[in-house]
Design an enzyme around this catalytic site. Sequence first.
Site, PDB file in Angstrom:
ATOM      1  N   LYS A   1      36.468 -31.575   7.535  1.00  0.00           N
ATOM      2  CA  LYS A   1      37.811 -31.342   8.089  1.00  0.00           C
ATOM      3  C   LYS A   1      37.655 -30.896   9.544  1.00  0.00           C
ATOM      4  CE  LYS A   1      41.122 -28.684   8.875  1.00  0.00           C
ATOM      5  NZ  LYS A   1      41.714 -28.649  10.227  1.00  0.00           N
TER       6      LYS A   1
ATOM      7  N   GLY B   1      34.356 -21.094  12.434  1.00  0.00           N
ATOM      8  CA  GLY B   1      35.687 -20.798  12.959  1.00  0.00           C
ATOM      9  C   GLY B   1      35.860 -19.305  13.119  1.00  0.00           C
ATOM     10  N   SER B   2      37.101 -18.853  13.020  1.00  0.00           N
ATOM     11  CA  SER B   2      37.386 -17.445  13.297  1.00  0.00           C
ATOM     12  C   SER B   2      37.000 -16.548  12.122  1.00  0.00           C
ATOM     13  CB  SER B   2      38.881 -17.286  13.591  1.00  0.00           C
ATOM     14  OG  SER B   2      39.613 -17.724  12.476  1.00  0.00           O
ATOM     15  N   THR B   3      36.778 -15.283  12.430  1.00  0.00           N
ATOM     16  CA  THR B   3      36.417 -14.324  11.383  1.00  0.00           C
ATOM     17  C   THR B   3      37.562 -14.171  10.382  1.00  0.00           C
ATOM     18  OG1 THR B   3      34.880 -13.221  12.858  1.00  0.00           O
ATOM     19  CG2 THR B   3      35.668 -11.929  10.998  1.00  0.00           C
ATOM     20  N   ALA B   4      38.818 -14.223  10.875  1.00  0.00           N
ATOM     21  CA  ALA B   4      39.972 -14.052   9.971  1.00  0.00           C
ATOM     22  C   ALA B   4      39.998 -15.153   8.913  1.00  0.00           C
ATOM     23  CB  ALA B   4      41.264 -14.059  10.783  1.00  0.00           C
TER      24      ALA B   4
ATOM     25  N   GLY C   1      37.472 -17.083   8.059  1.00  0.00           N
ATOM     26  CA  GLY C   1      36.233 -16.949   7.280  1.00  0.00           C
ATOM     27  C   GLY C   1      36.406 -15.950   6.141  1.00  0.00           C
TER      28      GLY C   1
ATOM     29  N   GLU D   1      30.040 -19.430   9.886  1.00  0.00           N
ATOM     30  CA  GLU D   1      29.653 -19.150  11.278  1.00  0.00           C
ATOM     31  C   GLU D   1      30.920 -18.719  11.988  1.00  0.00           C
ATOM     32  OE1 GLU D   1      26.629 -19.318  12.442  1.00  0.00           O
ATOM     33  OE2 GLU D   1      25.532 -20.659  11.108  1.00  0.00           O
TER      34      GLU D   1
ATOM     35  N   CYS E   1      31.570 -19.706  20.876  1.00  0.00           N
ATOM     36  CA  CYS E   1      31.468 -18.557  19.975  1.00  0.00           C
ATOM     37  C   CYS E   1      30.431 -17.559  20.469  1.00  0.00           C
ATOM     38  CB  CYS E   1      31.113 -19.030  18.580  1.00  0.00           C
ATOM     39  SG  CYS E   1      29.650 -20.055  18.587  1.00  0.00           S
TER      40      CYS E   1
ATOM     41  N   GLU F   1      37.242 -10.708  20.358  1.00  0.00           N
ATOM     42  CA  GLU F   1      36.930 -12.032  20.878  1.00  0.00           C
ATOM     43  C   GLU F   1      38.175 -12.658  21.498  1.00  0.00           C
ATOM     44  OE1 GLU F   1      36.283 -15.332  18.120  1.00  0.00           O
ATOM     45  OE2 GLU F   1      34.470 -15.819  19.242  1.00  0.00           O
TER      46      GLU F   1
HETATM   47  P1  NAP Z   1      39.986 -21.193  13.098  1.00  0.00           P
HETATM   48  O1  NAP Z   1      41.409 -21.011  13.391  1.00  0.00           O
HETATM   49  O2  NAP Z   1      39.339 -20.278  12.144  1.00  0.00           O
HETATM   50  O3  NAP Z   1      39.811 -22.709  12.634  1.00  0.00           O
HETATM   51  C1  NAP Z   1      38.569 -23.283  12.283  1.00  0.00           C
HETATM   52  C2  NAP Z   1      38.809 -24.436  11.350  1.00  0.00           C
HETATM   53  O4  NAP Z   1      39.359 -23.945  10.118  1.00  0.00           O
HETATM   54  C3  NAP Z   1      39.809 -25.461  11.862  1.00  0.00           C
HETATM   55  O5  NAP Z   1      39.431 -26.741  11.401  1.00  0.00           O
HETATM   56  C4  NAP Z   1      41.086 -25.001  11.197  1.00  0.00           C
HETATM   57  O6  NAP Z   1      42.063 -25.996  11.124  1.00  0.00           O
HETATM   58  C5  NAP Z   1      40.586 -24.602   9.832  1.00  0.00           C
HETATM   59  N1  NAP Z   1      41.437 -23.667   9.103  1.00  0.00           N
HETATM   60  C6  NAP Z   1      42.458 -22.905   9.568  1.00  0.00           C
HETATM   61  N2  NAP Z   1      42.979 -22.143   8.563  1.00  0.00           N
HETATM   62  C7  NAP Z   1      42.254 -22.440   7.452  1.00  0.00           C
HETATM   63  C8  NAP Z   1      42.296 -21.978   6.103  1.00  0.00           C
HETATM   64  N3  NAP Z   1      43.159 -21.050   5.692  1.00  0.00           N
HETATM   65  N4  NAP Z   1      41.402 -22.486   5.217  1.00  0.00           N
HETATM   66  C9  NAP Z   1      40.491 -23.406   5.605  1.00  0.00           C
HETATM   67  N5  NAP Z   1      40.417 -23.885   6.865  1.00  0.00           N
HETATM   68  C10 NAP Z   1      41.279 -23.406   7.791  1.00  0.00           C
HETATM   69  O7  NAP Z   1      39.114 -21.103  14.404  1.00  0.00           O
HETATM   70  P2  NAP Z   1      39.405 -21.825  15.772  1.00  0.00           P
HETATM   71  O8  NAP Z   1      40.410 -21.017  16.490  1.00  0.00           O
HETATM   72  O9  NAP Z   1      39.662 -23.271  15.543  1.00  0.00           O
HETATM   73  O10 NAP Z   1      37.982 -21.737  16.462  1.00  0.00           O
HETATM   74  C11 NAP Z   1      37.590 -20.657  17.216  1.00  0.00           C
HETATM   75  C12 NAP Z   1      36.731 -19.698  16.413  1.00  0.00           C
HETATM   76  O11 NAP Z   1      35.570 -20.348  15.946  1.00  0.00           O
HETATM   77  C13 NAP Z   1      36.249 -18.550  17.235  1.00  0.00           C
HETATM   78  O12 NAP Z   1      36.411 -17.344  16.535  1.00  0.00           O
HETATM   79  C14 NAP Z   1      34.769 -18.842  17.436  1.00  0.00           C
HETATM   80  O13 NAP Z   1      33.967 -17.737  17.679  1.00  0.00           O
HETATM   81  C15 NAP Z   1      34.429 -19.532  16.179  1.00  0.00           C
HETATM   82  N6  NAP Z   1      33.230 -20.357  16.338  1.00  0.00           N
HETATM   83  C16 NAP Z   1      32.070 -19.909  15.760  1.00  0.00           C
HETATM   84  C17 NAP Z   1      30.900 -20.642  15.894  1.00  0.00           C
HETATM   85  C18 NAP Z   1      29.627 -20.168  15.267  1.00  0.00           C
HETATM   86  O14 NAP Z   1      28.722 -20.961  15.132  1.00  0.00           O
HETATM   87  N7  NAP Z   1      29.530 -18.929  14.866  1.00  0.00           N
HETATM   88  C19 NAP Z   1      30.916 -21.848  16.598  1.00  0.00           C
HETATM   89  C20 NAP Z   1      32.105 -22.270  17.181  1.00  0.00           C
HETATM   90  C21 NAP Z   1      33.261 -21.505  17.018  1.00  0.00           C
HETATM   91  P3  NAP Z   1      43.111 -26.160  12.338  1.00  0.00           P
HETATM   92  O15 NAP Z   1      42.335 -26.240  13.596  1.00  0.00           O
HETATM   93  O16 NAP Z   1      43.781 -27.418  12.079  1.00  0.00           O
HETATM   94  O17 NAP Z   1      43.975 -24.951  12.289  1.00  0.00           O
END
Ligand code: NAP
Length: 494
Positions: free
Chosen positions: A194, A246-249, A251, A268, A302, A399
């Site tokens: 996804k 993605g985000s900690t929330a 996750g 991650e 990230c 962050e």
């Molecule tokens: P996000 O809002 O957590 O979204 C990540 C992914 O999860 C997207 O595909 C999102 O879909 C999907 N998603 C949203 N709500 C979900 C749910 N309830 N259940 C399952 N999947 C869901 O994060 P983001 O804002 O896109 O990305 C930024 C974050 O990613 C930052 O916190 C960054 O630090 C982190 N990140 C971490 C790493 C690492 O390796 N540690 C690498 C890159 C990024 P939609 O986009 O369609 O909402």
Amino acid sequence: MSDAHNTLKFDTGWQYAPAPESTDHVRIDKKYGLFINGKFTAPSQGKYFTTSNPATQERLSRIAIAGKSDVNRAVKAARKAYENVWSKMPARERAKYIFRIARGLQERAREFSVIETMDGGKPIRESRDVDIPLAAAHFFYYAGWADKLEYAFPGAGVKSLGVAGQIVPWNFPLLMAAWKIAPALACGNTVVLKPAETTSLTALKLAELIQDIGLPPGVVNIVTGAGATGAALVDHPDVNKIAFTGSTAVGRSIMHSIAGTEKKYTLELGGKAANIIFADAPVDQAVEGVVNAIFFNQGHVCCAGSRLLVQESVADELIHKLKERMHTLILGNPLDKNTDIGAINSRAQLDKINSYLKIGKNEGGNMFQAPCTLPSKGYWCPPTIFTDMAQSNRLVQEEIFGPVLAIQTFRTAAEAVTKANNTPYGLSGGVWTDKGSKIFKVTSALKAGVVWANTFNKFDPTSPFGGYKESGIGREGGAHGLSAYLAMEVNHGR
Ligand code: NAP
Ligand code: MG
């Protein structure tokens, strides 16, 4: 501070001529379906969302929204491909397919780079030199492991898991997909991926490439949509493994959903990395490192170095030189090869960054922004630094995921380490000094998954990556990344 540091002088009096990458070799369809069982198919509810270019706000395409029944179709296709084809195929044959994906990415690197930049807003230099070559490198690397798994974990009795559900964010769309798909396939699993809503195009282009190289149908499926699509994948009972970046929330909510099930998972998550600069560091090199750590890719990283800890005796000089360098950063058309700073990925992300700029000012921070002219359309934020920050400030603790740097000073190495470790995150960090002994001492005291010394943001498929504390669970990359996609009869401890 010496006289030379009292005035900023940077007007070089000349500018680079525009050098935009052409887009005429790129094909973006008006509409994309879901990639299930080797074919693009319409979503069952007939719903689509628009993806646009954040630098121009122009619509690029319409993309299918996968509902629960579509996710179910994708998981079924992945299960069937797993049972009937992929898990039965000799590992050396699996490797050939993964190798072909890598070659295909190399052959079409220019097209993938341009689309990544148009859809996500990152400078073409970044997608051309980092995202796409590294994505190909991950497929090459894991292709090599496919028939050597028993050597990676001798005597462990490794087995594939089954169907992997993988969810990726918008900051490195193709690269994150490669991080996840390559090891999953090498270990004999099938995949439902996804992508993030704002940046699905390169994953859909990858689906086309997967068709072209003849990967058996159902081995990789790609379901587009928003958070609800991701949640449907997480909740699906026939998925054996969830890999999330993605985000900690989000996750945390995924951990709640899969608690009590047998699903394996890797998460991650976010970061708030500190770059620690000691007085004995090569200052110009360190300034360039800080710019690279937080401003390139608009801070949408990230592991971005979003905090700077600088030793008090060199703080004035370093901050002055950093401001000088900020004057020369080029912000604008992400397709221009000279551009350093591209567009913010979405309006929502820009709003979030701007709200943090207000918070920083209210917290008493001293803000300086690079004097860039912002284009009239699109989403932009000039590189920004805040000095006079305290450890408890939200700008130091939270962050932001934007080009915003919080600066603090320190006197001793122990103080630097205490400050660096004092956030809920622990993904990465950086140390700048000319003393090797200090590098070893400080890097081992930092509670972070990756620590760079006298450099920053360097990646390689052979190195494991992952976080401490709220930055995540599990490791991706390298041989460690294989164990996330394998079951072991004997615990190998990796
Ligand atoms: P996000 O809002 O957590 O979204 C990540 C992914 O999860 C997207 O595909 C999102 O879909 C999907 N998603 C949203 N709500 C979900 C749910 N309830 N259940 C399952 N999947 C869901 O994060 P983001 O804002 O896109 O990305 C930024 C974050 O990613 C930052 O916190 C960054 O630090 C982190 N990140 C971490 C790493 C690492 O390796 N540690 C690498 C890159 C990024 P939609 O986009 O369609 O909402
Ligand atoms: Mg977009």
